[in-house]
Design an enzyme around this catalytic site. Structure first.
Site, PDB file in Angstrom:
ATOM      1  CG  LEU A   1     -11.525   4.859  -2.889  1.00 37.24           C
ATOM      2  CD1 LEU A   1     -10.872   6.222  -2.971  1.00 37.24           C
ATOM      3  CD2 LEU A   1     -11.303   4.268  -1.517  1.00 37.24           C
TER       4      LEU A   1
ATOM      5  NE  ARG B   1      -6.966   7.696   6.441  1.00 32.01           N
ATOM      6  CZ  ARG B   1      -7.199   6.687   5.594  1.00 32.01           C
ATOM      7  NH1 ARG B   1      -6.416   5.612   5.588  1.00 32.01           N
ATOM      8  NH2 ARG B   1      -8.194   6.757   4.730  1.00 32.01           N
TER       9      ARG B   1
ATOM     10  CD  GLN C   1      -5.477  10.620   2.345  1.00 27.05           C
ATOM     11  OE1 GLN C   1      -6.241   9.692   2.567  1.00 27.05           O
ATOM     12  NE2 GLN C   1      -4.217  10.578   2.703  1.00 27.05           N
TER      13      GLN C   1
ATOM     14  NE  ARG D   1      -4.792   6.612   0.210  1.00 24.42           N
ATOM     15  CZ  ARG D   1      -5.625   6.005   1.027  1.00 24.42           C
ATOM     16  NH1 ARG D   1      -6.305   6.697   1.916  1.00 24.42           N
ATOM     17  NH2 ARG D   1      -5.781   4.710   0.948  1.00 24.42           N
TER      18      ARG D   1
ATOM     19  CG  HIS E   1      -7.927   7.711  -2.505  1.00 24.47           C
ATOM     20  ND1 HIS E   1      -7.552   7.187  -3.716  1.00 24.47           N
ATOM     21  CD2 HIS E   1      -7.735   6.725  -1.593  1.00 24.47           C
ATOM     22  CE1 HIS E   1      -7.153   5.931  -3.534  1.00 24.47           C
ATOM     23  NE2 HIS E   1      -7.249   5.633  -2.261  1.00 24.47           N
TER      24      HIS E   1
ATOM     25  CG  HIS F   1     -10.361   8.951   0.868  1.00 22.97           C
ATOM     26  ND1 HIS F   1     -11.388   8.097   0.577  1.00 22.97           N
ATOM     27  CD2 HIS F   1      -9.436   8.216   1.534  1.00 22.97           C
ATOM     28  CE1 HIS F   1     -11.111   6.887   1.042  1.00 22.97           C
ATOM     29  NE2 HIS F   1      -9.938   6.934   1.647  1.00 22.97           N
TER      30      HIS F   1
ATOM     31  CG  PHE G   1      -2.371  -0.082   0.919  1.00 28.56           C
ATOM     32  CD1 PHE G   1      -2.955  -1.290   0.593  1.00 28.56           C
ATOM     33  CD2 PHE G   1      -3.169   1.060   0.909  1.00 28.56           C
ATOM     34  CE1 PHE G   1      -4.308  -1.366   0.283  1.00 28.56           C
ATOM     35  CE2 PHE G   1      -4.517   0.988   0.609  1.00 28.56           C
ATOM     36  CZ  PHE G   1      -5.095  -0.220   0.296  1.00 28.56           C
TER      37      PHE G   1
ATOM     38  CD  GLU H   1      -2.737   3.997  -1.277  1.00 28.72           C
ATOM     39  OE1 GLU H   1      -3.231   5.127  -1.167  1.00 28.72           O
ATOM     40  OE2 GLU H   1      -1.928   3.520  -0.473  1.00 28.72           O
TER      41      GLU H   1
HETATM   42  C1  LIG Z   1     -14.743   4.187   0.036  1.00 29.81           C
HETATM   43  C2  LIG Z   1     -13.784   4.175   1.197  1.00 29.81           C
HETATM   44  C3  LIG Z   1     -12.797   3.210   1.291  1.00 29.81           C
HETATM   45  C4  LIG Z   1     -11.910   3.195   2.364  1.00 29.81           C
HETATM   46  N1  LIG Z   1     -10.937   2.220   2.432  1.00 29.81           N
HETATM   47  C5  LIG Z   1     -10.110   2.182   3.495  1.00 29.81           C
HETATM   48  C6  LIG Z   1      -9.145   1.136   3.646  1.00 29.81           C
HETATM   49  O1  LIG Z   1      -9.042   0.219   2.838  1.00 29.81           O
HETATM   50  N2  LIG Z   1      -8.320   1.155   4.721  1.00 29.81           N
HETATM   51  C7  LIG Z   1      -8.400   2.140   5.657  1.00 29.81           C
HETATM   52  O2  LIG Z   1      -7.631   2.103   6.609  1.00 29.81           O
HETATM   53  N3  LIG Z   1      -9.319   3.129   5.565  1.00 29.81           N
HETATM   54  C8  LIG Z   1     -10.176   3.170   4.510  1.00 29.81           C
HETATM   55  N4  LIG Z   1     -11.115   4.171   4.430  1.00 29.81           N
HETATM   56  C9  LIG Z   1     -11.291   5.096   5.565  1.00 29.81           C
HETATM   57  C10 LIG Z   1     -12.035   4.391   6.678  1.00 29.81           C
HETATM   58  O3  LIG Z   1     -12.943   3.457   6.145  1.00 29.81           O
HETATM   59  C11 LIG Z   1     -12.821   5.362   7.559  1.00 29.81           C
HETATM   60  O4  LIG Z   1     -12.008   6.433   7.933  1.00 29.81           O
HETATM   61  C12 LIG Z   1     -13.282   4.635   8.820  1.00 29.81           C
HETATM   62  O5  LIG Z   1     -13.961   3.457   8.473  1.00 29.81           O
HETATM   63  C13 LIG Z   1     -14.146   5.503   9.702  1.00 29.81           C
HETATM   64  O6  LIG Z   1     -14.658   4.716  10.746  1.00 29.81           O
HETATM   65  P1  LIG Z   1     -15.462   5.346  11.937  1.00 29.81           P
HETATM   66  O7  LIG Z   1     -15.830   4.236  12.849  1.00 29.81           O
HETATM   67  O8  LIG Z   1     -14.707   6.496  12.483  1.00 29.81           O
HETATM   68  O9  LIG Z   1     -16.766   5.971  11.242  1.00 29.81           O
HETATM   69  P2  LIG Z   1     -17.893   5.341  10.235  1.00 29.81           P
HETATM   70  O10 LIG Z   1     -17.633   3.946   9.864  1.00 29.81           O
HETATM   71  O11 LIG Z   1     -18.050   6.350   9.154  1.00 29.81           O
HETATM   72  O12 LIG Z   1     -19.162   5.359  11.160  1.00 29.81           O
HETATM   73  C14 LIG Z   1     -19.771   6.542  11.617  1.00 29.81           C
HETATM   74  C15 LIG Z   1     -20.951   6.171  12.460  1.00 29.81           C
HETATM   75  O13 LIG Z   1     -21.443   7.322  13.102  1.00 29.81           O
HETATM   76  C16 LIG Z   1     -22.837   7.361  13.027  1.00 29.81           C
HETATM   77  N5  LIG Z   1     -23.253   8.768  13.099  1.00 29.81           N
HETATM   78  C17 LIG Z   1     -22.745   9.824  12.440  1.00 29.81           C
HETATM   79  N6  LIG Z   1     -23.390  10.955  12.787  1.00 29.81           N
HETATM   80  C18 LIG Z   1     -24.321  10.593  13.704  1.00 29.81           C
HETATM   81  C19 LIG Z   1     -25.319  11.298  14.433  1.00 29.81           C
HETATM   82  N7  LIG Z   1     -25.492  12.604  14.296  1.00 29.81           N
HETATM   83  N8  LIG Z   1     -26.110  10.596  15.272  1.00 29.81           N
HETATM   84  C20 LIG Z   1     -25.982   9.241  15.413  1.00 29.81           C
HETATM   85  N9  LIG Z   1     -25.058   8.537  14.742  1.00 29.81           N
HETATM   86  C21 LIG Z   1     -24.235   9.208  13.899  1.00 29.81           C
HETATM   87  C22 LIG Z   1     -23.173   6.687  11.715  1.00 29.81           C
HETATM   88  O14 LIG Z   1     -24.484   6.168  11.747  1.00 29.81           O
HETATM   89  C23 LIG Z   1     -22.125   5.585  11.680  1.00 29.81           C
HETATM   90  O15 LIG Z   1     -22.590   4.451  12.368  1.00 29.81           O
HETATM   91  C24 LIG Z   1     -12.016   4.188   3.362  1.00 29.81           C
HETATM   92  C25 LIG Z   1     -13.013   5.154   3.286  1.00 29.81           C
HETATM   93  C26 LIG Z   1     -13.877   5.171   2.200  1.00 29.81           C
HETATM   94  C27 LIG Z   1     -14.910   6.276   2.137  1.00 29.81           C
END
Ligand SMILES: Cc1cc2nc3c(=O)[nH]c(=O)nc-3n(C[C@H](O)[C@H](O)[C@H](O)COP(=O)(O)OP(=O)(O)OC[C@H]3O[C@@H](n4cnc5c(N)ncnc54)[C@H](O)[C@@H]3O)c2cc1C
Length: 576
Positions: free
Chosen positions: A251, A393, A239, A285, A241, A351, A119, A254
């Site tokens: 997306l 990142r 960031q 990135r 991507h 991203h 990666f 990568e």
């Molecule tokens: C398409 C894509 C591919 C990616 N691929 C990778 C990868 O391969 N490797 C990597 O390391 N990272 C990757 N990332 C980044 C990574 O996936 C995210 O940064 C990470 O999953 C975020 O996790 P989280 O638990 O912080 O939030 P999320 O998984 O976004 O969850 C947020 C939660 O908060 C809740 N929420 C939000 N606002 C409220 C509110 N007001 N009230 C109640 N609930 C709320 C939502 O319902 C949800 O359950 C990728 C991101 C994207 C967009």
């Protein structure tokens, strides 16, 4: 709207990877815990993570947590706090094994170990060559993480409040006491009284026009913290991507380049060889995204347009189908082309928010330059800034971050809950939320035009390349939008599943976040990581090796700064 009251020792807001791992740790410690999520938990954006989770297991070749740490610090353009990075890279290894034991179906090597791939920015021996560090489950790693953690939470009797949209945090006398949430199904306000609250609400990519982020990523947790007087850290670093599907931003992981994919310009040239001779297409990135823009500016975009090509054709059908199945489907479905034979049009896509709610490495929210913790309030995952990503990142490091610091949040909260009594709920805690939701009853501004205005100017004026002139223009525009948003209206006045009402709330959140992003970016007169100022193209450690803290008070943004924690690696020039 009436105020139903619930009481739990621990409230976790967000059912993504960070929230679920925290909830699991809490429930394993027998702490009464509820998860509130505006989405059904397994629809959280973590489920969209494709490529992998970085951990120095050394299953394919020699690797060390210390090499991972070096790469993360260098990738961050030396803005990451190295004490937190060290914890993350060390705990990454045990976290991946724990996930394996919880049942996550990782891809395997022929000997049956967890498979790993390359990666961007992940190297061996401090930058000598790319290393295979990303553990993965095909290109559905995040999906598998969410399913695994959700099952474990159900097994451990975590209580879920699905489709509860959190509107506000309840803080009094410097102690966090709970949250106010809007039940999407009934339109009622609910008060959640708690000893400790975790925000794990994910990112804010919906601020930009072209983004890889799901519709729900409107930075709610960050905006609520900001409105409660908590400064946000390093918001100028967002960031882009490099490989988003042209015009759509969806997306293409990568992992495409990790498996050997190449980016080409209009002449068919693998141009990253010129910019990053050692690791080429696997440069971080921020660098690859800038190079794509530079190629386009120099007239080498495809057919003179604003995109370039991702070339997977030399990988062969088997690698593409087996290791990148979802990505192949996206390309076929959305573009009508076949990645086995065709070149894929791509452009940089917004991203990931490196900035967010400032925390220490026990995931406690810290509210000033001295690291003072706000009692009972925690943040983890993309909405938090601990800071392990600094100015940029590396791929696979978000999944590590959300899990390592999500679990740490759960453990710290468990300790805190055991030694703390409930602080009483202030009377009328739901009033500010009620006022917020009621304000859309009159007014004349519609949501959609304001939102698309915001997304367009943030993309054009506060995107990959920035200047004082562009940022000042952005600031004028964001202030005008803020003003106009006080006059927002909705046409759906119903109580049940009123998504228009929540769109309005989310737009207000995005506008506040855009405002602090622009002000932080305007002030930082240097280029570092994802923040590139054409008028100040050099990194300036003497003046700017520090974190920004932006707070919103009396309708103006105030900036202050705090030092970066440097332990093992002194800042160097960043060459790849
Ligand atoms: C398409 C894509 C591919 C990616 N691929 C990778 C990868 O391969 N490797 C990597 O390391 N990272 C990757 N990332 C980044 C990574 O996936 C995210 O940064 C990470 O999953 C975020 O996790 P989280 O638990 O912080 O939030 P999320 O998984 O976004 O969850 C947020 C939660 O908060 C809740 N929420 C939000 N606002 C409220 C509110 N007001 N009230 C109640 N609930 C709320 C939502 O319902 C949800 O359950 C990728 C991101 C994207 C967009």
């Amino acid at each position: 709207m009436s105020g139903t009251i619930h009481q739990f020792d621990a409230i976790v807001v967000g059912g993504g990877g960070a929230g679920l791992y925290a909830a699991l740790a809490l429930s394993q410690n027998k702490v009464p815990t509820a998860v509130l999520s505006k989405l059904y938990p397994t629809r959280s954006h973590t489920g969209a993570a494709q490529g992998g989770i970085g951990a120095a297991l050394g299953n394919k070749e020699e690797d060390h947590a210390e090499w991972h740490m070096f790469d993360t610090v260098k990738g961050s353009d030396y803005l990451a706090d190295q004490d937190a990075v060290e914890i993350m890279c060390q705990e990454a290894v045990e976290t991946v094994y724990e996930l394996e034991h919880l049942g996550l179906p990782f891809n395997r090597t022929p000997e049956g170990k967890i498979d790993q791939r390359r990666f961007g920015g992940h190297t061996k021996e401090h930058g000598k060559a790319p290393v295979q560090r990303a553990c993965f489950a095909a290109d559905r790693t995040g999906h598998m993480i969410l399913q695994t953690l959700y099952q474990q939470c159900i097994k451990n009797e975590v209580k879920f409040f699905d489709e509860f949209h959190v509107i506000d945090l309840i803080v009094q006398d410097k102690v966090c006491r709970g949250v106010v949430a809007y039940a999407v199904q009934t339109g009622e306000l609910h008060l959640f009284h708690a000893k400790s609250v975790l925000f794990a609400t994910g990112g804010s990519g919906r601020m930009f026009k072209i983004t890889s982020n799901a519709h729900a990523l409107t930075g709610d947790g960050m905006a609520i913290a900001l409105r409660n007087g908590i400064p946000l850290e390093d918001m100028e670093f967002f960031q882009f991507h490099p490989t988003g599907i042209y015009k759509m931003g969806i997306l293409l992981s990568e992992a495409c380049r990790g498996e050997g994919g190449i980016i080409r310009n209009n002449n068919g040239e693998r141009f990253m060889e010129r910019y990053a001779p050692t690791i080429k297409d696997l440069a971080p990135r921020d660098i690859v995204s800038r190079c794509i823009y530079l190629e386009v500016r120099d007239g080498r975009g495809i057919g003179g347009k604003d995109y370039v090509h991702l070339d997977l054709t030399h990988l062969g059908k088997e690698v593409i189908e087996k290791k990148l199945p979802d990505i192949s489907d996206f390309v076929r479905t959305y573009m009508g082309i076949d990645p086995v034979k065709d070149l894929i049009p791509i452009q940089p896509t917004a991203h990931y928010a490196m900035g967010g709610i400032p925390t220490n490495f026990n995931s406690e929210v810290v509210v000033d330059e001295n690291g003072t913790a706000l009692k009972g309030f925690y943040a983890a995952g993309e909405c938090a800034c601990v800071s392990v990503h600094g100015a940029n990142r590396l791929g696979t490091n978000s999944l590590v971050d959300i899990l390592v610091f999500g679990r740490r949040a759960g453990l710290s909260m468990a300790n805190y809950c055991k030694e703390t009594e409930f602080s009483p709920l202030p009377s009328n805690s739901e009033e500010p939320s009620r006022a917020l939701l009621n304000q859309f009853k009159s007014g004349s501004e519609r949501i959609a035009p304001l939102r698309s205005d915001l997304q367009s100017f943030m993309m054009d004026l506060c995107g990959v390349f920035r200047t004082e002139k562009l940022l000042k223009e952005a600031l004028t525009k964001v202030k005008t939008l803020k003003e106009r948003s006080t006059n927002l209206t909705i046409s759906d006045k119903s109580q049940v599943f009123n998504s228009e009402l929540l769109d309005a709330v989310e737009l207000l959140n995005l506008i506040d976040l855009a405002w602090v992003t622009v002000e932080s970016a305007l002030a930082r007169t240097e280029s570092r990581g994802a923040h590139y100022r054409e008028d100040y193209p050099k990194r300036n450690d003497a003046q700017w090796l520090k974190h920004t803290l932006a707070s919103l008070s009396n309708d103006s943004v105030k900036l202050s700064y705090k030092p970066v924690k440097i332990t093992k690696f002194q800042p160097q020039e960043r060459k790849y």
